[in-house]
Design a protein around this motif. Structure first.
Motif, PDB file in Angstrom:
ATOM      1  N   GLY A  46      17.677  44.373  28.093  1.00  0.00           N
ATOM      2  CA  GLY A  46      18.878  44.253  27.920  1.00  0.00           C
ATOM      3  C   GLY A  46      19.060  43.355  26.406  1.00  0.00           C
ATOM      4  N   ASP A  47      17.404  43.030  26.433  1.00  0.00           N
ATOM      5  CA  ASP A  47      17.459  42.264  25.338  1.00  0.00           C
ATOM      6  C   ASP A  47      17.515  42.156  24.554  1.00  0.00           C
ATOM      7  N   VAL A  48      17.741  41.776  23.262  1.00  0.00           N
ATOM      8  CA  VAL A  48      17.119  42.939  21.790  1.00  0.00           C
ATOM      9  C   VAL A  48      14.856  41.854  21.515  1.00  0.00           C
ATOM     10  N   ARG A  49      14.030  42.615  20.897  1.00  0.00           N
ATOM     11  CA  ARG A  49      12.942  42.117  21.200  1.00  0.00           C
ATOM     12  C   ARG A  49      12.873  42.394  19.058  1.00  0.00           C
ATOM     13  N   THR A  50      12.121  41.701  18.022  1.00  0.00           N
ATOM     14  CA  THR A  50      11.779  41.916  17.553  1.00  0.00           C
ATOM     15  C   THR A  50      10.478  42.206  16.536  1.00  0.00           C
ATOM     16  N   VAL A  51      10.146  43.505  15.994  1.00  0.00           N
ATOM     17  CA  VAL A  51       8.775  42.805  15.849  1.00  0.00           C
ATOM     18  C   VAL A  51       8.833  42.892  14.109  1.00  0.00           C
ATOM     19  N   SER A  52       7.636  41.686  13.455  1.00  0.00           N
ATOM     20  CA  SER A  52       7.860  42.289  12.624  1.00  0.00           C
ATOM     21  C   SER A  52       6.641  42.790  12.130  1.00  0.00           C
ATOM     22  N   LEU A  53       5.927  43.890  11.471  1.00  0.00           N
ATOM     23  CA  LEU A  53       4.620  44.633  11.001  1.00  0.00           C
ATOM     24  C   LEU A  53       4.930  44.832   9.651  1.00  0.00           C
ATOM     25  N   PRO A  54       3.288  44.677   9.064  1.00  0.00           N
ATOM     26  CA  PRO A  54       3.150  44.919   7.327  1.00  0.00           C
ATOM     27  C   PRO A  54       3.756  45.940   7.427  1.00  0.00           C
ATOM     28  N   GLY A  55       3.269  45.666   6.007  1.00  0.00           N
ATOM     29  CA  GLY A  55       3.926  47.104   4.802  1.00  0.00           C
ATOM     30  C   GLY A  55       3.444  46.836   3.362  1.00  0.00           C
ATOM     31  N   THR A  56       4.036  48.075   2.366  1.00  0.00           N
ATOM     32  CA  THR A  56       3.160  48.164   1.738  1.00  0.00           C
ATOM     33  C   THR A  56       4.271  47.714   0.742  1.00  0.00           C
ATOM     34  N   LEU A  57       5.255  48.167   1.305  1.00  0.00           N
ATOM     35  CA  LEU A  57       6.455  48.709   0.506  1.00  0.00           C
ATOM     36  C   LEU A  57       7.685  48.223   1.296  1.00  0.00           C
ATOM     37  N   SER A  58       8.678  47.162   0.187  1.00  0.00           N
ATOM     38  CA  SER A  58       9.764  46.713   0.758  1.00  0.00           C
ATOM     39  C   SER A  58      10.891  46.876   0.172  1.00  0.00           C
ATOM     40  N   VAL A  59      12.427  47.900   0.656  1.00  0.00           N
ATOM     41  CA  VAL A  59      13.351  48.330  -0.397  1.00  0.00           C
ATOM     42  C   VAL A  59      14.888  47.062  -0.259  1.00  0.00           C
ATOM     43  N   THR A  60      15.705  47.537  -0.811  1.00  0.00           N
ATOM     44  CA  THR A  60      17.223  46.872  -0.727  1.00  0.00           C
ATOM     45  C   THR A  60      18.070  47.460  -0.796  1.00  0.00           C
ATOM     46  N   GLY A  61      17.255  49.173  -0.944  1.00  0.00           N
ATOM     47  CA  GLY A  61      18.366  49.765  -0.565  1.00  0.00           C
ATOM     48  C   GLY A  61      18.307  50.875   0.402  1.00  0.00           C
ATOM     49  N   PRO A  62      19.868  51.639   1.079  1.00  0.00           N
ATOM     50  CA  PRO A  62      18.812  52.617   2.590  1.00  0.00           C
ATOM     51  C   PRO A  62      18.227  54.060   1.294  1.00  0.00           C
ATOM     52  N   GLU A  63      18.743  54.469   0.484  1.00  0.00           N
ATOM     53  CA  GLU A  63      18.404  56.113  -0.151  1.00  0.00           C
ATOM     54  C   GLU A  63      16.810  55.864  -0.363  1.00  0.00           C
ATOM     55  N   SER A  64      15.696  53.887  -1.223  1.00  0.00           N
ATOM     56  CA  SER A  64      15.332  54.264  -1.336  1.00  0.00           C
ATOM     57  C   SER A  64      14.210  54.045  -0.087  1.00  0.00           C
ATOM     58  N   TYR A  65      14.782  53.211   1.199  1.00  0.00           N
ATOM     59  CA  TYR A  65      14.821  53.088   2.051  1.00  0.00           C
ATOM     60  C   TYR A  65      13.848  54.862   3.068  1.00  0.00           C
ATOM     61  N   LEU A  66      15.089  55.579   2.856  1.00  0.00           N
ATOM     62  CA  LEU A  66      14.946  56.834   3.517  1.00  0.00           C
ATOM     63  C   LEU A  66      13.363  57.536   2.500  1.00  0.00           C
ATOM     64  N   VAL A  67      13.316  57.525   1.405  1.00  0.00           N
ATOM     65  CA  VAL A  67      12.366  58.365   0.505  1.00  0.00           C
ATOM     66  C   VAL A  67      10.862  57.434   1.429  1.00  0.00           C
ATOM     67  N   GLY A  68      10.787  56.227   1.729  1.00  0.00           N
ATOM     68  CA  GLY A  68       9.567  55.388   2.047  1.00  0.00           C
ATOM     69  C   GLY A  68       9.528  55.886   3.397  1.00  0.00           C
ATOM     70  N   ILE A  69      10.286  56.312   4.181  1.00  0.00           N
ATOM     71  CA  ILE A  69       9.991  56.897   5.158  1.00  0.00           C
ATOM     72  C   ILE A  69       9.320  58.146   4.907  1.00  0.00           C
ATOM     73  N   ARG A  70       9.891  58.870   4.586  1.00  0.00           N
ATOM     74  CA  ARG A  70       8.991  60.382   4.103  1.00  0.00           C
ATOM     75  C   ARG A  70       8.511  60.195   3.719  1.00  0.00           C
ATOM     76  N   LEU A  71       7.734  59.716   3.282  1.00  0.00           N
ATOM     77  CA  LEU A  71       6.604  59.921   2.062  1.00  0.00           C
ATOM     78  C   LEU A  71       5.267  59.100   3.057  1.00  0.00           C
ATOM     79  N   GLY A  72       5.882  58.561   4.208  1.00  0.00           N
ATOM     80  CA  GLY A  72       4.408  58.583   5.508  1.00  0.00           C
ATOM     81  C   GLY A  72       4.413  56.815   5.223  1.00  0.00           C
ATOM     82  N   LEU A  73       5.400  56.553   4.570  1.00  0.00           N
ATOM     83  CA  LEU A  73       4.360  54.950   4.084  1.00  0.00           C
ATOM     84  C   LEU A  73       5.158  53.718   5.673  1.00  0.00           C
ATOM     85  N   GLY A  74       5.151  53.845   7.073  1.00  0.00           N
ATOM     86  CA  GLY A  74       5.331  53.602   7.494  1.00  0.00           C
ATOM     87  C   GLY A  74       6.917  53.293   8.051  1.00  0.00           C
ATOM     88  N   LEU A  75       6.363  53.245   9.877  1.00  0.00           N
ATOM     89  CA  LEU A  75       7.596  53.213  10.650  1.00  0.00           C
ATOM     90  C   LEU A  75       9.266  52.375   9.637  1.00  0.00           C
TER      91      LEU A  75
END
Length: 300
Positions: free
Chosen positions: A207-236
């Motif tokens: 019932g509570d929200v837990r937050t986790v910050s993970l390191p990564g090599t890519l960060s984006v501001t748009g949803p389409e680029s976000y999806l591309v990063g996932i599809r390329l296997g760059l992270g969760l």
């Protein structure tokens, strides 16, 4: 130009702070707009607008007249809207989050235009916060928690989200089975356009929200680029289910930690607070609400 049309034109100039933009919105030549406002000021015997090289602002008399114009025009809209035979018409400007609009609204646009053939729809794609009145926008479709404002927010859906990545990513980093096992994992980051901060991963646990910050090599501001990063296997990443339904079926993306789901995210339609919506805005809001209910299962 009759008095009511002159009132509408004056109100648009005030809201847009520009003769040029008001002319664009109404489809009139700029010279016609300028002449109509000058004629209005002459008839009233008062200066309504302060003109500079950069912006147009109402004078004190102009501000008072603008408010009276809004009240009168709203009464006219309400009176005309009371007759069921009156068809909505005119330009409707809507600011949308593009991916959501393409999935939930655009497939049904032929039906909307068949029902309301005199309405013209102008869609602008953006995730930024929009001053609806200042920018001449009738309503906005927004995803996520909303900041406090004077706008009316109509909730239309709660979108389920999943934590996912590619099989290749899990082959390299392992498949997490609980929140603690995320140590050593990486994430594709989604960054706020306004603050520049990275959003953490979120998980519901008892019932509570837990937050986790993970390191990564890519960060984006748009949803389409976000999806591309996932599809390329760059992270969760954590995305609405509708974005990746086909990829989940095909196995190109795999959902994990489903016992600790991210909180669902609201989708809302925003519009300016007023006593009476114009008929074209009202029918669009009602139609869009029905489409989200039909395509998302409604509010969760």
């Amino acid at each position: 130009m009759d008095r009511f049309e002159a009132m509408r034109l004056f109100a648009r100039v005030v809201e847009r702070r520009s003769f040029t933009l008001a002319a664009h919105d109404t489809g009139l030549p700029r010279s016609t707009v300028t002449y109509a406002i000058k004629e209005l000021e002459t008839r009233l015997g008062a200066r309504l607008l302060q003109r500079t090289t950069r912006v147009v602002k109402p004078t004190l008399d102009g501000e008072a007249y603008y408010r009276r114009c809004l009240a009168i025009l709203e009464d006219i809209e309400e009176a005309e809207g009371a007759f069921s035979g009156v068809q909505p018409k005119g330009m409707l400007r809507v600011e949308v989050q593009g991916t959501i609009a393409r999935h939930f609204l655009m497939p049904a646009l032929p039906e909307f235009f068949a029902r309301y053939p005199d309405v013209e729809l102008s869609l602008s794609e953006s995730d930024r916060w929009v001053d609806l009145v200042q920018e001449g926008v009738d309503c906005a479709l927004r995803y996520g928690k909303l900041p406090d404002s004077d706008l009316v927010a109509r909730p239309v859906a709660m979108l389920e989200r999943l934590t996912c990545a590619t099989p290749a990513y899990f082959a390299r980093f392992g498949t997490p089975t609980d929140i603690e096992s995320l140590a050593g994992h990486r994430a594709v980051g989604i960054r706020s356009i306004t603050t520049g901060t990275l959003a953490p991963l979120e998980f519901m646990e008892k019932g509570d929200v837990r937050t986790v910050s993970l390191p990564g090599t890519l960060s984006v501001t748009g949803p389409e680029s976000y999806l591309v990063g996932i599809r390329l296997g760059l992270g969760l990443a954590q995305v609405p289910r509708f974005h990746i339904e086909e990829e989940l079926k095909q196995g190109t993306l795999v959902a994990v930690l489903q016992g600790f789901p991210p909180p669902s995210v609201p989708v809302s339609l925003l519009y300016a607070r007023s006593r009476q919506l114009s008929p074209r805005v009202r029918v669009f809001l009602d139609w869009a609400t029905r489409e989200f209910a039909a395509r998302s299962g409604g509010m969760a």
